[in-house]
Design a protein around this motif. Sequence first.
Motif, PDB file in Angstrom:
ATOM      1  N   PRO A   1      -4.795  46.495 -19.083  1.00 39.72           N
ATOM      2  CA  PRO A   1      -3.907  46.456 -17.912  1.00 39.72           C
ATOM      3  C   PRO A   1      -3.381  45.038 -17.665  1.00 39.72           C
ATOM      4  CG  PRO A   1      -5.929  47.637 -17.411  1.00 39.72           C
ATOM      5  CD  PRO A   1      -6.128  46.994 -18.753  1.00 39.72           C
ATOM      6  N   GLN A   2      -2.173  44.961 -17.148  1.00 39.64           N
ATOM      7  CA  GLN A   2      -1.539  43.675 -16.840  1.00 39.64           C
ATOM      8  C   GLN A   2      -0.808  43.831 -15.509  1.00 39.64           C
ATOM      9  OE1 GLN A   2      -1.747  40.876 -18.584  1.00 39.64           O
ATOM     10  NE2 GLN A   2      -0.117  39.642 -17.737  1.00 39.64           N
ATOM     11  N   THR A   3      -0.939  42.844 -14.628  1.00 44.72           N
ATOM     12  CA  THR A   3      -0.292  42.894 -13.324  1.00 44.72           C
ATOM     13  C   THR A   3       1.100  42.293 -13.393  1.00 44.72           C
ATOM     14  OG1 THR A   3      -2.415  42.788 -12.186  1.00 44.72           O
ATOM     15  CG2 THR A   3      -0.465  42.199 -10.901  1.00 44.72           C
ATOM     16  N   LEU A   4       2.067  43.039 -12.885  1.00 44.85           N
ATOM     17  CA  LEU A   4       3.454  42.591 -12.806  1.00 44.85           C
ATOM     18  C   LEU A   4       3.677  41.954 -11.440  1.00 44.85           C
ATOM     19  CD1 LEU A   4       6.383  42.524 -13.817  1.00 44.85           C
ATOM     20  CD2 LEU A   4       6.647  44.813 -12.857  1.00 44.85           C
ATOM     21  N   SER A   5       4.185  40.732 -11.437  1.00 41.83           N
ATOM     22  CA  SER A   5       4.452  40.025 -10.183  1.00 41.83           C
ATOM     23  C   SER A   5       5.913  39.598 -10.135  1.00 41.83           C
ATOM     24  CB  SER A   5       3.551  38.793 -10.090  1.00 41.83           C
ATOM     25  OG  SER A   5       3.909  38.005  -8.977  1.00 41.83           O
ATOM     26  N   ASP A   6       6.601  39.948  -9.060  1.00 42.66           N
ATOM     27  CA  ASP A   6       8.009  39.545  -8.953  1.00 42.66           C
ATOM     28  C   ASP A   6       8.146  38.036  -8.756  1.00 42.66           C
ATOM     29  OD1 ASP A   6       7.113  39.522  -6.269  1.00 42.66           O
ATOM     30  OD2 ASP A   6       9.087  40.103  -5.512  1.00 42.66           O
ATOM     31  N   THR A   7       7.132  37.384  -8.230  1.00 35.45           N
ATOM     32  CA  THR A   7       7.233  35.949  -7.958  1.00 35.45           C
ATOM     33  C   THR A   7       7.285  35.101  -9.231  1.00 35.45           C
ATOM     34  OG1 THR A   7       4.835  35.717  -7.735  1.00 35.45           O
ATOM     35  CG2 THR A   7       6.092  36.140  -5.715  1.00 35.45           C
ATOM     36  N   GLU A   8       6.937  35.677 -10.369  1.00 33.44           N
ATOM     37  CA  GLU A   8       6.983  34.926 -11.631  1.00 33.44           C
ATOM     38  C   GLU A   8       8.365  34.993 -12.280  1.00 33.44           C
ATOM     39  OE1 GLU A   8       4.437  33.142 -11.872  1.00 33.44           O
ATOM     40  OE2 GLU A   8       3.324  34.352 -10.432  1.00 33.44           O
ATOM     41  N   GLN A   9       9.268  35.804 -11.746  1.00 35.43           N
ATOM     42  CA  GLN A   9      10.578  36.015 -12.343  1.00 35.43           C
ATOM     43  C   GLN A   9      11.589  35.049 -11.715  1.00 35.43           C
ATOM     44  OE1 GLN A   9       9.568  37.872 -14.701  1.00 35.43           O
ATOM     45  NE2 GLN A   9       7.793  38.573 -13.548  1.00 35.43           N
ATOM     46  N   LYS A  10      12.453  34.481 -12.538  1.00 35.56           N
ATOM     47  CA  LYS A  10      13.429  33.481 -12.077  1.00 35.56           C
ATOM     48  C   LYS A  10      14.830  33.872 -12.514  1.00 35.56           C
ATOM     49  CE  LYS A  10      10.024  30.906 -10.678  1.00 35.56           C
ATOM     50  NZ  LYS A  10       9.608  31.123  -9.323  1.00 35.56           N
ATOM     51  N   ALA A  11      15.820  33.432 -11.741  1.00 35.58           N
ATOM     52  CA  ALA A  11      17.227  33.618 -12.099  1.00 35.58           C
ATOM     53  C   ALA A  11      17.883  32.240 -12.120  1.00 35.58           C
ATOM     54  CB  ALA A  11      17.920  34.519 -11.082  1.00 35.58           C
ATOM     55  N   TYR A  12      18.889  32.092 -12.977  1.00 34.04           N
ATOM     56  CA  TYR A  12      19.556  30.797 -13.147  1.00 34.04           C
ATOM     57  C   TYR A  12      21.070  30.958 -13.158  1.00 34.04           C
ATOM     58  CZ  TYR A  12      14.991  29.062 -14.585  1.00 34.04           C
ATOM     59  OH  TYR A  12      13.663  28.725 -14.615  1.00 34.04           O
ATOM     60  N   THR A  13      21.752  29.942 -12.660  1.00 34.86           N
ATOM     61  CA  THR A  13      23.202  29.876 -12.789  1.00 34.86           C
ATOM     62  C   THR A  13      23.515  29.189 -14.116  1.00 34.86           C
ATOM     63  OG1 THR A  13      23.246  27.738 -11.665  1.00 34.86           O
ATOM     64  CG2 THR A  13      23.544  29.709 -10.290  1.00 34.86           C
ATOM     65  N   ALA A  14      24.786  29.135 -14.469  1.00 35.33           N
ATOM     66  CA  ALA A  14      25.200  28.507 -15.730  1.00 35.33           C
ATOM     67  C   ALA A  14      24.835  27.019 -15.767  1.00 35.33           C
ATOM     68  CB  ALA A  14      26.696  28.694 -15.945  1.00 35.33           C
ATOM     69  N   ASP A  15      24.798  26.350 -14.605  1.00 38.00           N
ATOM     70  CA  ASP A  15      24.456  24.921 -14.590  1.00 38.00           C
ATOM     71  C   ASP A  15      22.951  24.657 -14.512  1.00 38.00           C
ATOM     72  OD1 ASP A  15      23.749  25.361 -11.918  1.00 38.00           O
ATOM     73  OD2 ASP A  15      25.186  23.920 -11.091  1.00 38.00           O
ATOM     74  N   GLY A  16      22.135  25.740 -14.547  1.00 39.76           N
ATOM     75  CA  GLY A  16      20.680  25.580 -14.571  1.00 39.76           C
ATOM     76  C   GLY A  16      20.000  25.613 -13.219  1.00 39.76           C
ATOM     77  N   THR A  17      20.724  25.867 -12.142  1.00 37.76           N
ATOM     78  CA  THR A  17      20.105  25.987 -10.818  1.00 37.76           C
ATOM     79  C   THR A  17      19.199  27.208 -10.810  1.00 37.76           C
ATOM     80  OG1 THR A  17      22.037  24.963  -9.790  1.00 37.76           O
ATOM     81  CG2 THR A  17      20.540  26.186  -8.337  1.00 37.76           C
ATOM     82  N   GLU A  18      17.960  27.018 -10.355  1.00 36.99           N
ATOM     83  CA  GLU A  18      16.953  28.074 -10.380  1.00 36.99           C
ATOM     84  C   GLU A  18      16.824  28.765  -9.024  1.00 36.99           C
ATOM     85  OE1 GLU A  18      12.994  27.143 -12.094  1.00 36.99           O
ATOM     86  OE2 GLU A  18      12.198  27.979 -10.239  1.00 36.99           O
ATOM     87  N   TYR A  19      16.678  30.100  -9.070  1.00 36.71           N
ATOM     88  CA  TYR A  19      16.451  30.901  -7.870  1.00 36.71           C
ATOM     89  C   TYR A  19      15.212  31.759  -8.067  1.00 36.71           C
ATOM     90  CZ  TYR A  19      21.051  29.411  -6.444  1.00 36.71           C
ATOM     91  OH  TYR A  19      22.112  28.631  -6.088  1.00 36.71           O
ATOM     92  N   SER A  20      14.434  31.902  -6.990  1.00 34.40           N
ATOM     93  CA  SER A  20      13.248  32.756  -7.030  1.00 34.40           C
ATOM     94  C   SER A  20      13.561  34.080  -6.346  1.00 34.40           C
ATOM     95  CB  SER A  20      12.072  32.064  -6.336  1.00 34.40           C
ATOM     96  OG  SER A  20      12.388  31.809  -4.993  1.00 34.40           O
ATOM     97  N   THR A  21      12.681  35.041  -6.558  1.00 33.03           N
ATOM     98  CA  THR A  21      12.877  36.355  -5.948  1.00 33.03           C
ATOM     99  C   THR A  21      12.592  36.307  -4.452  1.00 33.03           C
ATOM    100  OG1 THR A  21      10.604  36.958  -6.495  1.00 33.03           O
ATOM    101  CG2 THR A  21      12.331  37.675  -8.032  1.00 33.03           C
ATOM    102  N   ASP A  22      13.163  37.248  -3.746  1.00 33.66           N
ATOM    103  CA  ASP A  22      12.896  37.437  -2.320  1.00 33.66           C
ATOM    104  C   ASP A  22      11.971  38.654  -2.230  1.00 33.66           C
ATOM    105  OD1 ASP A  22      12.942  38.277   0.384  1.00 33.66           O
ATOM    106  OD2 ASP A  22      14.942  37.413   0.676  1.00 33.66           O
ATOM    107  N   THR A  23      10.665  38.404  -2.170  1.00 35.05           N
ATOM    108  CA  THR A  23       9.677  39.473  -2.178  1.00 35.05           C
ATOM    109  C   THR A  23       9.829  40.413  -0.991  1.00 35.05           C
ATOM    110  OG1 THR A  23       8.137  38.073  -3.401  1.00 35.05           O
ATOM    111  CG2 THR A  23       7.195  39.963  -2.256  1.00 35.05           C
ATOM    112  N   GLY A  24      10.121  39.875   0.183  1.00 38.92           N
ATOM    113  CA  GLY A  24      10.296  40.703   1.370  1.00 38.92           C
ATOM    114  C   GLY A  24      11.448  41.678   1.197  1.00 38.92           C
ATOM    115  N   ALA A  25      12.573  41.181   0.718  1.00 36.95           N
ATOM    116  CA  ALA A  25      13.730  42.052   0.478  1.00 36.95           C
ATOM    117  C   ALA A  25      13.415  43.033  -0.649  1.00 36.95           C
ATOM    118  CB  ALA A  25      14.959  41.219   0.133  1.00 36.95           C
TER     119      ALA A  25
END
Length: 176
Positions: A98-122
């Motif tokens: 078994p492996q736990t999936l966590s949304d907080t480990e997932q990241k999104a990036y813009t073309a210039d490399g700006t990083e965004y984290s998930t909004d767990t509440g939403a």
Amino acid sequence: MRKTTTLALLATAVVALGCGSGATDATSSKGDSNAAKGEDKAAKAAKIGQPARDGKFEFTVKSSKCGVAKVGSSMLGEKAQGQFCLITVNVKNIGKEPQTLSDTEQKAYTADGTEYSTDTGAGIYANQEQSTFFNEINPGNQVTGVLVFDIPKTVKLAKLELHDSMFSGGVTVALS
């Protein structure tokens, strides 16, 4: 005798500094090697609809929808500070335990490399039917859920970096 000891210590310090300098050079060239690997990783980025593996998980991004102002129902929900980007992802455990999936480990990036984290509440409101994230997935099983990123209205996401855990290297998925 004292001068000899002082000279010996000074010589040892110089040799040690020289060795440290060599270690820095080795680290730099290793860093260059890692940078080249990063370029290879970016060149081999999966696209929407293609499976991409990191550790014990196989991720398949199904869709990406930005410009969403609110998630949830009319009674309960969350409004975006800017806009929500809803990324629908299927996650399959390809490991042997078994492996736990966590949304907080997932990241999104813009073309210039700006990083965004998930909004767990939403994410709780976007995944009303089931608790997809921070969920233990048994070997061979899979879940589908929505990652929610709250980003400024003028921003466009270019890629995701998906991880099976906080310690994994991650896998890149291009969003366009």
